[in-house]
Write a protein that holds these residues in place. Structure first.
Motif, PDB file in Angstrom:
ATOM      1  N   ALA A 118      30.945  33.427  38.940  1.00 20.26           N
ATOM      2  CA  ALA A 118      30.281  32.710  40.036  1.00 20.26           C
ATOM      3  C   ALA A 118      29.726  33.704  41.056  1.00 20.26           C
ATOM      4  O   ALA A 118      28.612  33.531  41.561  1.00 20.26           O
ATOM      5  CB  ALA A 118      31.258  31.747  40.704  1.00 20.26           C
ATOM      6  N   LEU A 119      30.491  34.734  41.347  1.00 21.94           N
ATOM      7  CA  LEU A 119      30.052  35.753  42.296  1.00 21.94           C
ATOM      8  C   LEU A 119      28.801  36.468  41.784  1.00 21.94           C
ATOM      9  O   LEU A 119      27.834  36.657  42.533  1.00 21.94           O
ATOM     10  CB  LEU A 119      31.187  36.761  42.513  1.00 21.94           C
ATOM     11  N   GLU A 120      28.780  36.829  40.521  1.00 20.87           N
ATOM     12  CA  GLU A 120      27.608  37.502  39.948  1.00 20.87           C
ATOM     13  C   GLU A 120      26.381  36.600  39.956  1.00 20.87           C
ATOM     14  O   GLU A 120      25.273  37.065  40.220  1.00 20.87           O
ATOM     15  CB  GLU A 120      27.918  37.972  38.525  1.00 20.87           C
ATOM     16  N   ARG A 121      26.583  35.295  39.672  1.00 16.90           N
ATOM     17  CA  ARG A 121      25.448  34.358  39.715  1.00 16.90           C
ATOM     18  C   ARG A 121      24.863  34.279  41.126  1.00 16.90           C
ATOM     19  O   ARG A 121      23.663  34.236  41.303  1.00 16.90           O
ATOM     20  CB  ARG A 121      25.888  32.961  39.270  1.00 16.90           C
ATOM     21  N   ARG A 122      25.731  34.245  42.122  1.00 20.44           N
ATOM     22  CA  ARG A 122      25.268  34.089  43.504  1.00 20.44           C
ATOM     23  C   ARG A 122      24.702  35.382  44.090  1.00 20.44           C
ATOM     24  O   ARG A 122      23.752  35.354  44.856  1.00 20.44           O
ATOM     25  CB  ARG A 122      26.404  33.601  44.411  1.00 20.44           C
ATOM     26  N   LEU A 123      25.308  36.504  43.734  1.00 18.58           N
ATOM     27  CA  LEU A 123      24.914  37.781  44.343  1.00 18.58           C
ATOM     28  C   LEU A 123      24.036  38.639  43.443  1.00 18.58           C
ATOM     29  O   LEU A 123      23.556  39.671  43.863  1.00 18.58           O
ATOM     30  CB  LEU A 123      26.159  38.581  44.737  1.00 18.58           C
ATOM     31  N   ALA A 124      23.863  38.254  42.194  1.00 20.57           N
ATOM     32  CA  ALA A 124      23.054  38.959  41.196  1.00 20.57           C
ATOM     33  C   ALA A 124      23.701  40.253  40.694  1.00 20.57           C
ATOM     34  O   ALA A 124      23.116  40.963  39.909  1.00 20.57           O
ATOM     35  CB  ALA A 124      21.640  39.245  41.713  1.00 20.57           C
ATOM     36  N   ASN A 125      24.904  40.581  41.158  1.00 21.51           N
ATOM     37  CA  ASN A 125      25.638  41.710  40.590  1.00 21.51           C
ATOM     38  C   ASN A 125      27.109  41.584  40.963  1.00 21.51           C
ATOM     39  O   ASN A 125      27.476  40.798  41.831  1.00 21.51           O
ATOM     40  CB  ASN A 125      25.067  43.061  41.043  1.00 21.51           C
ATOM     41  N   ARG A 126      27.941  42.389  40.324  1.00 22.48           N
ATOM     42  CA  ARG A 126      29.378  42.344  40.563  1.00 22.48           C
ATOM     43  C   ARG A 126      29.739  43.410  41.588  1.00 22.48           C
ATOM     44  O   ARG A 126      29.319  44.561  41.454  1.00 22.48           O
ATOM     45  CB  ARG A 126      30.112  42.614  39.249  1.00 22.48           C
ATOM     46  N   PRO A 127      30.534  43.056  42.601  1.00 25.35           N
ATOM     47  CA  PRO A 127      30.973  44.080  43.558  1.00 25.35           C
ATOM     48  C   PRO A 127      31.825  45.140  42.860  1.00 25.35           C
ATOM     49  O   PRO A 127      32.448  44.866  41.834  1.00 25.35           O
ATOM     50  CB  PRO A 127      31.823  43.292  44.562  1.00 25.35           C
ATOM     51  N   CYS A 128      31.870  46.324  43.440  1.00 27.26           N
ATOM     52  CA  CYS A 128      32.669  47.401  42.851  1.00 27.26           C
ATOM     53  C   CYS A 128      34.163  47.071  42.978  1.00 27.26           C
ATOM     54  O   CYS A 128      34.570  46.269  43.825  1.00 27.26           O
ATOM     55  CB  CYS A 128      32.349  48.743  43.514  1.00 27.26           C
ATOM     56  N   ASP A 129      34.961  47.704  42.132  1.00 25.58           N
ATOM     57  CA  ASP A 129      36.400  47.430  42.104  1.00 25.58           C
ATOM     58  C   ASP A 129      37.087  47.745  43.432  1.00 25.58           C
ATOM     59  O   ASP A 129      38.022  47.062  43.829  1.00 25.58           O
ATOM     60  CB  ASP A 129      37.068  48.218  40.971  1.00 25.58           C
ATOM     61  N   ARG A 130      36.616  48.771  44.134  1.00 28.33           N
ATOM     62  CA  ARG A 130      37.213  49.115  45.433  1.00 28.33           C
ATOM     63  C   ARG A 130      36.990  48.003  46.447  1.00 28.33           C
ATOM     64  O   ARG A 130      37.890  47.660  47.205  1.00 28.33           O
ATOM     65  CB  ARG A 130      36.645  50.441  45.948  1.00 28.33           C
ATOM     66  N   LEU A 131      35.803  47.418  46.451  1.00 29.34           N
ATOM     67  CA  LEU A 131      35.515  46.304  47.365  1.00 29.34           C
ATOM     68  C   LEU A 131      36.373  45.091  47.020  1.00 29.34           C
ATOM     69  O   LEU A 131      36.908  44.423  47.909  1.00 29.34           O
ATOM     70  CB  LEU A 131      34.036  45.938  47.322  1.00 29.34           C
ATOM     71  N   ILE A 132      36.534  44.817  45.746  1.00 25.66           N
ATOM     72  CA  ILE A 132      37.376  43.698  45.312  1.00 25.66           C
ATOM     73  C   ILE A 132      38.821  43.940  45.738  1.00 25.66           C
ATOM     74  O   ILE A 132      39.512  43.021  46.194  1.00 25.66           O
ATOM     75  CB  ILE A 132      37.258  43.501  43.790  1.00 25.66           C
ATOM     76  N   ALA A 133      39.293  45.185  45.628  1.00 25.56           N
ATOM     77  CA  ALA A 133      40.651  45.516  46.051  1.00 25.56           C
ATOM     78  C   ALA A 133      40.815  45.325  47.558  1.00 25.56           C
ATOM     79  O   ALA A 133      41.830  44.788  48.014  1.00 25.56           O
ATOM     80  CB  ALA A 133      40.995  46.956  45.659  1.00 25.56           C
ATOM     81  N   VAL A 134      39.818  45.751  48.339  1.00 18.14           N
ATOM     82  CA  VAL A 134      39.879  45.557  49.795  1.00 18.14           C
ATOM     83  C   VAL A 134      39.920  44.064  50.121  1.00 18.14           C
ATOM     84  O   VAL A 134      40.715  43.619  50.938  1.00 18.14           O
ATOM     85  CB  VAL A 134      38.676  46.230  50.505  1.00 18.14           C
ATOM     86  N   TYR A 135      39.063  43.290  49.450  1.00 16.19           N
ATOM     87  CA  TYR A 135      39.038  41.847  49.683  1.00 16.19           C
ATOM     88  C   TYR A 135      40.394  41.220  49.344  1.00 16.19           C
ATOM     89  O   TYR A 135      40.952  40.446  50.123  1.00 16.19           O
ATOM     90  CB  TYR A 135      37.930  41.186  48.860  1.00 16.19           C
ATOM     91  N   GLY A 136      40.948  41.569  48.177  1.00 14.45           N
ATOM     92  CA  GLY A 136      42.250  41.032  47.780  1.00 14.45           C
ATOM     93  C   GLY A 136      43.349  41.422  48.758  1.00 14.45           C
ATOM     94  O   GLY A 136      44.198  40.599  49.105  1.00 14.45           O
ATOM     95  N   GLY A 137      43.336  42.676  49.205  1.00 14.00           N
ATOM     96  CA  GLY A 137      44.328  43.126  50.179  1.00 14.00           C
ATOM     97  C   GLY A 137      44.184  42.423  51.513  1.00 14.00           C
ATOM     98  O   GLY A 137      45.169  42.008  52.129  1.00 14.00           O
ATOM     99  N   PHE A 138      42.937  42.261  51.967  1.00 14.89           N
ATOM    100  CA  PHE A 138      42.677  41.570  53.234  1.00 14.89           C
ATOM    101  C   PHE A 138      43.153  40.124  53.161  1.00 14.89           C
ATOM    102  O   PHE A 138      43.806  39.631  54.072  1.00 14.89           O
ATOM    103  CB  PHE A 138      41.188  41.623  53.571  1.00 14.89           C
ATOM    104  N   ARG A 139      42.831  39.420  52.065  1.00 15.11           N
ATOM    105  CA  ARG A 139      43.244  38.021  51.907  1.00 15.11           C
ATOM    106  C   ARG A 139      44.768  37.915  51.913  1.00 15.11           C
ATOM    107  O   ARG A 139      45.332  37.012  52.520  1.00 15.11           O
ATOM    108  CB  ARG A 139      42.679  37.427  50.622  1.00 15.11           C
ATOM    109  N   ALA A 140      45.439  38.840  51.235  1.00 15.76           N
ATOM    110  CA  ALA A 140      46.898  38.809  51.204  1.00 15.76           C
ATOM    111  C   ALA A 140      47.479  39.054  52.603  1.00 15.76           C
ATOM    112  O   ALA A 140      48.431  38.389  53.012  1.00 15.76           O
ATOM    113  CB  ALA A 140      47.423  39.835  50.205  1.00 15.76           C
ATOM    114  N   LEU A 141      46.894  39.999  53.348  1.00 18.01           N
ATOM    115  CA  LEU A 141      47.355  40.244  54.725  1.00 18.01           C
ATOM    116  C   LEU A 141      47.117  39.037  55.619  1.00 18.01           C
ATOM    117  O   LEU A 141      47.962  38.689  56.453  1.00 18.01           O
ATOM    118  CB  LEU A 141      46.660  41.478  55.306  1.00 18.01           C
ATOM    119  N   LEU A 142      45.973  38.389  55.459  1.00 15.15           N
ATOM    120  CA  LEU A 142      45.677  37.194  56.234  1.00 15.15           C
ATOM    121  C   LEU A 142      46.692  36.096  55.943  1.00 15.15           C
ATOM    122  O   LEU A 142      47.218  35.448  56.847  1.00 15.15           O
ATOM    123  CB  LEU A 142      44.260  36.706  55.926  1.00 15.15           C
TER     124      LEU A 142
END
Length: 182
Positions: A118-142
Motif C-alpha cells: 500500500a505504501l509503494e502504491r501511494r508513494l511510488a517507491n518503498r522507503p529505505c529500511d532505516r526510515l522504516i526502523a525509525v518509524y517503527g521505533g517512534f510508533r513503539a515509543l509513542l
C-alpha cells in the motif's frame, strides 16, 4: 481520546474536549485541526475508510445534528465502518491475530507485505529500511508513552496492565532503533 459512534457502514469519531501533556483537544478549533490532520494522514493508506471531516451543528433548542442548520459547535471524523470480520476482537477470537502481535504489527508476517504494498502504491517507491526502523521505533515509543499516560488518569484504571505493556513497547522501540544505531 474520542467517542466513537457506529451505525451500519458508518462511523463518526468525536474528539473529547481534553487537555493532556501529550495532546490538547480543549478548544473547538484544536479539535477541528486534529480531525483534519487525522483524515489527511490516514487517507494516504486508507482513502476508502476515511471519508472526511464534518461539522456538528446545534439548533436553537440545543439538539445536535449533522444537517447544516444552526451553529457549528464541534467537528467529527466520518469513516466507513470496517466489516465485522476485520474487527480486532474478531481477528483475535479467530486466532488470525494474537495479542502479542499487536505491539509488533510492522513485523507481523501478515501485515508487513500488505502495509509496504500500500505504501509503494501511494508513494511510488518503498522507503529505505532505516526510515522504516525509525518509524517503527517512534510508533513503539509513542505507544509506551500513551500506556504511561494511563497511569496518570484519575481514577486509575487497570494499573497492572499499563506498566508491563509500556515496558514491552520500550523493548520493541529499542529493537527497532538498534537497527539504525551502530
Amino acid at each position: 481520546m474520542s467517542w466513537v459512534f457506529m451505525a451500519d457502514d458508518w462511523v463518526l469519531k468525536l474528539k473529547k474536549p481534553v487537555k493532556r501533556a501529550f495532546l490538547d483537544f480543549s478548544t473547538v478549533d484544536a479539535r477541528h485541526f486534529f480531525c483534519s490532520e487525522e483524515v489527511r494522514l490516514n487517507r494516504r493508506l486508507a482513502r476508502e475508510t476515511y471519508r472526511g471531516v464534518k461539522p456538528l451543528y446545534a439548533d436553537l433548542s440545543g439538539n445536535l445534528t449533522l444537517e447544516e442548520r444552526g451553529t457549528a459547535v464541534d467537528w467529527v471524523v466520518e469513516m466507513r465502518r470496517l466489516p465485522e470480520a476485520d474487527m480486532l476482537d474478531r481477528r483475535i477470537k479467530a486466532r488470525d491475530l494474537v495479542p502479542t502481535q499487536l505491539f509488533e504489527a510492522l513485523g507481523a508476517a501478515w501485515i508487513g507485505p500488505i502495509f509496504f504494498a500500500a505504501l509503494e502504491r501511494r508513494l511510488a517507491n518503498r522507503p529505505c529500511d532505516r526510515l522504516i526502523a525509525v518509524y517503527g521505533g517512534f510508533r513503539a515509543l509513542l505507544r509506551a508513552r500513551l500506556c504511561l499516560a494511563h497511569l496518570l488518569e484519575t481514577p486509575l484504571r487497570e494499573p497492572e496492565k499499563w506498566r508491563p505493556l509500556a515496558l514491552a513497547y520500550l523493548k520493541l522501540a529499542r529493537a527497532r532503533l538498534s537497527l539504525i544505531v551502530s
